[in-house]
Design an enzyme around this catalytic site. Structure first.
Site, mmCIF file in Angstrom:
data_model
loop_
_atom_site.group_PDB
_atom_site.id
_atom_site.type_symbol
_atom_site.label_atom_id
_atom_site.label_comp_id
_atom_site.label_asym_id
_atom_site.label_seq_id
_atom_site.Cartn_x
_atom_site.Cartn_y
_atom_site.Cartn_z
ATOM 1 N N LYS A 182 6.004 2.831 -6.287
ATOM 2 C CA LYS A 182 6.734 2.347 -5.103
ATOM 3 C C LYS A 182 6.509 0.840 -5.064
ATOM 4 O O LYS A 182 5.416 0.355 -4.823
ATOM 5 C CB LYS A 182 6.185 3.075 -3.902
ATOM 6 C CG LYS A 182 6.530 2.817 -2.487
ATOM 7 C CD LYS A 182 7.381 1.751 -2.031
ATOM 8 C CE LYS A 182 7.015 1.271 -0.636
ATOM 9 N NZ LYS A 182 7.126 -0.201 -0.576
ATOM 10 N N GLU A 256 -7.340 -0.034 -3.547
ATOM 11 C CA GLU A 256 -7.704 -1.424 -3.855
ATOM 12 C C GLU A 256 -7.218 -2.237 -2.677
ATOM 13 O O GLU A 256 -6.010 -2.430 -2.514
ATOM 14 C CB GLU A 256 -7.015 -1.897 -5.143
ATOM 15 C CG GLU A 256 -7.362 -1.113 -6.391
ATOM 16 C CD GLU A 256 -8.704 -1.499 -6.985
ATOM 17 O OE1 GLU A 256 -9.436 -2.288 -6.366
ATOM 18 O OE2 GLU A 256 -9.023 -0.998 -8.072
ATOM 19 N N CYS A 295 -6.282 -10.868 -3.405
ATOM 20 C CA CYS A 295 -7.350 -10.085 -2.788
ATOM 21 C C CYS A 295 -8.723 -10.582 -3.215
ATOM 22 O O CYS A 295 -9.694 -10.420 -2.494
ATOM 23 C CB CYS A 295 -7.169 -8.627 -3.165
ATOM 24 S SG CYS A 295 -6.861 -8.448 -4.916
HETATM 25 P P1 NAD Z 1 0.520 -3.736 2.717
HETATM 26 O O1 NAD Z 1 -0.638 -2.851 2.951
HETATM 27 O O2 NAD Z 1 1.299 -4.192 3.881
HETATM 28 O O3 NAD Z 1 1.559 -3.044 1.737
HETATM 29 C C1 NAD Z 1 1.199 -2.579 0.450
HETATM 30 C C2 NAD Z 1 2.171 -1.507 0.026
HETATM 31 O O4 NAD Z 1 1.996 -0.387 0.879
HETATM 32 C C3 NAD Z 1 3.640 -1.913 0.127
HETATM 33 O O5 NAD Z 1 4.354 -1.370 -0.950
HETATM 34 C C4 NAD Z 1 4.061 -1.254 1.429
HETATM 35 O O6 NAD Z 1 5.436 -0.985 1.481
HETATM 36 C C5 NAD Z 1 3.244 0.014 1.392
HETATM 37 N N1 NAD Z 1 3.032 0.669 2.687
HETATM 38 C C6 NAD Z 1 3.016 0.123 3.919
HETATM 39 N N2 NAD Z 1 2.824 1.080 4.848
HETATM 40 C C7 NAD Z 1 2.692 2.254 4.194
HETATM 41 C C8 NAD Z 1 2.458 3.596 4.604
HETATM 42 N N3 NAD Z 1 2.336 3.940 5.881
HETATM 43 N N4 NAD Z 1 2.358 4.539 3.653
HETATM 44 C C9 NAD Z 1 2.478 4.229 2.355
HETATM 45 N N5 NAD Z 1 2.716 2.983 1.907
HETATM 46 C C10 NAD Z 1 2.812 1.995 2.817
HETATM 47 O O7 NAD Z 1 -0.042 -4.961 1.868
HETATM 48 P P2 NAD Z 1 0.743 -6.244 1.362
HETATM 49 O O8 NAD Z 1 0.949 -7.144 2.534
HETATM 50 O O9 NAD Z 1 1.908 -5.839 0.535
HETATM 51 O O10 NAD Z 1 -0.315 -6.890 0.349
HETATM 52 C C11 NAD Z 1 -1.334 -7.718 0.768
HETATM 53 C C12 NAD Z 1 -2.642 -6.963 0.893
HETATM 54 O O11 NAD Z 1 -2.923 -6.297 -0.328
HETATM 55 C C13 NAD Z 1 -3.816 -7.876 1.131
HETATM 56 O O12 NAD Z 1 -4.668 -7.314 2.095
HETATM 57 C C14 NAD Z 1 -4.521 -7.908 -0.209
HETATM 58 O O13 NAD Z 1 -5.881 -8.209 -0.146
HETATM 59 C C15 NAD Z 1 -4.262 -6.542 -0.730
HETATM 60 N N6 NAD Z 1 -4.369 -6.527 -2.191
HETATM 61 C C16 NAD Z 1 -5.456 -5.930 -2.769
HETATM 62 C C17 NAD Z 1 -5.606 -5.946 -4.152
HETATM 63 C C18 NAD Z 1 -6.796 -5.327 -4.814
HETATM 64 O O14 NAD Z 1 -6.766 -5.167 -6.034
HETATM 65 N N7 NAD Z 1 -7.838 -4.985 -4.103
HETATM 66 C C19 NAD Z 1 -4.642 -6.545 -4.942
HETATM 67 C C20 NAD Z 1 -3.540 -7.128 -4.322
HETATM 68 C C21 NAD Z 1 -3.413 -7.118 -2.945
#
Ligand code: NAD
Length: 494
Positions: A182, A256, A295
């Site tokens: 996704k 993650e 992140c």
């Molecule tokens: P987000 O949590 O808003 O979204 C991530 C994904 O989850 C998107 O595809 C979104 O559409 C989906 N999503 C949102 N609500 C959902 C639900 N209820 N059920 C299932 N999927 C859902 O995060 P973002 O703003 O896209 O990314 C930034 C965040 O990601 C930051 O907090 C960052 O630290 C984290 N991040 C972590 C890593 C890691 O490896 N630890 C890597 C990259 C980003």
């Protein structure tokens, strides 16, 4: 000179069961470029529950044959896919710059190279997803099989889509799973293109890609009984929800999540000609060249009091030289912030930091907008004399904002570094092996680097402590734990 790709346009379709498809309901989401407000990049399907169901069914249908395939054939498929991705690496890098706002030279190109490297790595070790035999006597054959979990739902964030997809797709496939990816609604194009490039080497349904909103199609995947594992990368807020929803039906889950990682500078790391190199390392670790949208950004900088002023002056001077500009421009060090929401949020954190009593602001280029460009551009900001309990020191800003805090004593700095609900990465800067490793061992983070600040290396372990996540998918050991389950078989011989 490298040729620039055409601006993407039109309808970018999903991949389900080998077919390029729109959403069943015929709805769409407009895609725009963060670096050029108003520039349309076409549209992607707005998938919902029905589409999630179709993709999961396709992945389930493909699973029995894929899991039964000899690992050599899965290996070959992944290696051929890697070659195809490598041939298109520059296209993927430019598409990343257009779609995410990440600058081409420092970020987007390395990201597409990492994608290739990870397809090769996990293709190469596909035969290692294997079990063990117990020496239980000559009349017993007692062995384990590492069996794939089934259908993996890989949910991706927008900040470095190809790299995160590379941390999930080849490992899951090498182990014999099928996958439904996704893409993030804000940066879907590289994932769709990656799937197009890889699909010819995989049976239909082994890799599927959905686009749409998290609350709609993301949620539908997490809830779907046909999904055996949810592999989620994103915010800690959504991660908590995903964990409880997947836990409710006892699906496997890896998370993650976010971070607020410490950078700890010891006095000897600043001595003599090390000053400039350590400052460059901290600049890299802070991921300024990804606009801080990482992140693993080392966004809390702890510098020993004896060298605090000297080190900060050097760091500020280096960071101040970073060029903010069009992501596709080779001269650009920092591209654009992903969207209006994130842009506004970063600005509100800066306002909050500025309002704290006693705060110093040795660098603030947050209002800098490159001439002639209309996008979400945000220069770097460094706060100094920060208290570790302020919001800007505790919360993940996910922008180019670094907070600096002085320290005097190793125990004190370890305590401050660990005073966070996050625990993803950490960076320790010292030539004193004992001090550096003692600190590294006491830090509550899943990944500590000493005297370097780059990104994840192929083959290493990666994952978070505390609210930064659960599970380790990266590395062969992590992938074995995360993408297979063990079956013990005991046979009485004779
Ligand atoms: P987000 O949590 O808003 O979204 C991530 C994904 O989850 C998107 O595809 C979104 O559409 C989906 N999503 C949102 N609500 C959902 C639900 N209820 N059920 C299932 N999927 C859902 O995060 P973002 O703003 O896209 O990314 C930034 C965040 O990601 C930051 O907090 C960052 O630290 C984290 N991040 C972590 C890593 C890691 O490896 N630890 C890597 C990259 C980003």
């Amino acid at each position: 000179m490298t040729q620039t790709i055409e601006t993407p346009s039109g309808d970018h379709l999903m991949l389900i069961g080998g077919e390029r498809v729109a959403a069943a309901a015929g709805e769409w989401i407009d895609v725009t470029s963060p670096g050029r407000r108003g520039l349309s990049l076409g549209r992607t399907p707005r998938a919902r529950e029905e589409d999630a169901d179709r993709a999961v069914r396709a992945a389930r249908a493909a699973f029995p044959a894929w899991r039964a395939t000899h690992f050599k054939d899965r290996q070959l498929a992944l290696l051929k896919a890697a070659d195809a991705l490598e041939a298109a690496a520059e296209e993927l890098a430019q598409l990343t710059a257009i779609d995410t706002g990440n600058a081409l030279r420092p970020q987007a190109r390395p990201e597409s190279q990492t994608l290739v490297a990870l397809f090769r790595y996990f293709g190469g070790v596909a035969g290692e997803f294997k079990g063990v035999t117990l020496p239980a006597g000559d009349d017993q054959l007692q062995y384990t099989r590492r069996e794939p979990l089934g259908v993996v739902a890989g949910i991706l964030p927008w900040n470095s889509p190809l790299m995160i997809a590379a941390m999930k797709v080849p490992a899951a496939l090498a182990a014999g799973n099928t996958i439904v990816l996704k893409a993030a609604e804000d940066a879907p194009l590289t994932i769709i293109r990656m799937a197009e490039l890889v699909a010819p080497y995989l049976p239909d349904g082994v890799l599927n890609v959905l686009t749409g909103y998290g609350a709609e199609v993301g949620e539908a995947l997490v809830q779907h009984r046909g999904v055996d594992k949810v592999s989620f990368t994103g915010s800690s807020r959504v991660g908590h929800h995903v964990a409880s929803a997947a836990g409710e039906r006892l699906a496997h889950v890896s998370l993650e999540l976010g971070g607020k990682s410490p950078n700890i500078v010891f006095p000897d790391a600043v001595a003599g000609d090390r000053l400039a190199a350590t400052a460059t390392g901290v600049l890299t670790a802070m991921r300024f060249t990804r606009q801080g949208q990482s992140c693993t950004a080392g966004s809390r900088l702890f510098v020993h009091r004896d060298v605090y002023d000297e080190f900060l002056a050097e760091l500020v001077s280096q960071v101040d030289r970073l060029v903010v500009g069009d992501p596709l421009d080779e001269a650009t060090d920092m591209g654009a912030i992903i969207n209006q929401k994130q842009f506004d949020q970063i600005k509100s954190y800066i306002a909050d930091g500025r309002a704290q009593a006693g705060v110093e602001v040795p660098l603030d280029r947050s209002e800098q907008v490159p001439d002639g460009l209309d996008g979400f551009y945000q220069g770097p900001t460094i706060f100094s004399a920060v208290s570790n309990d302020w919001r800007i020191a505790q919360e993940e800003i996910f922008g180019p904002v670094l907070v600096a805090i002085p320290w005097s004593d190793r125990d004190e700095v370890v305590r401050m570094a660990n005073d966070s609900h996050y625990g993803l990465a950490a960076y320790v800067w010292s030539q004193d092996l004992t001090a550096a490793l003692d600190t590294a061992h006491r830090i509550e983070s899943g990944w500590v680097q000493v005297n370097q600040g780059g990104g994840q290396m192929v083959g290493q372990s990666y994952g978070g402590y505390k609210s930064s996540g659960i599970g380790r998918e990266f590395s062969i050991e992590g992938a074995m734990e995360s993408f297979t389950q063990i079956k013990q078989v005991n046979v009485k011989l004779g």
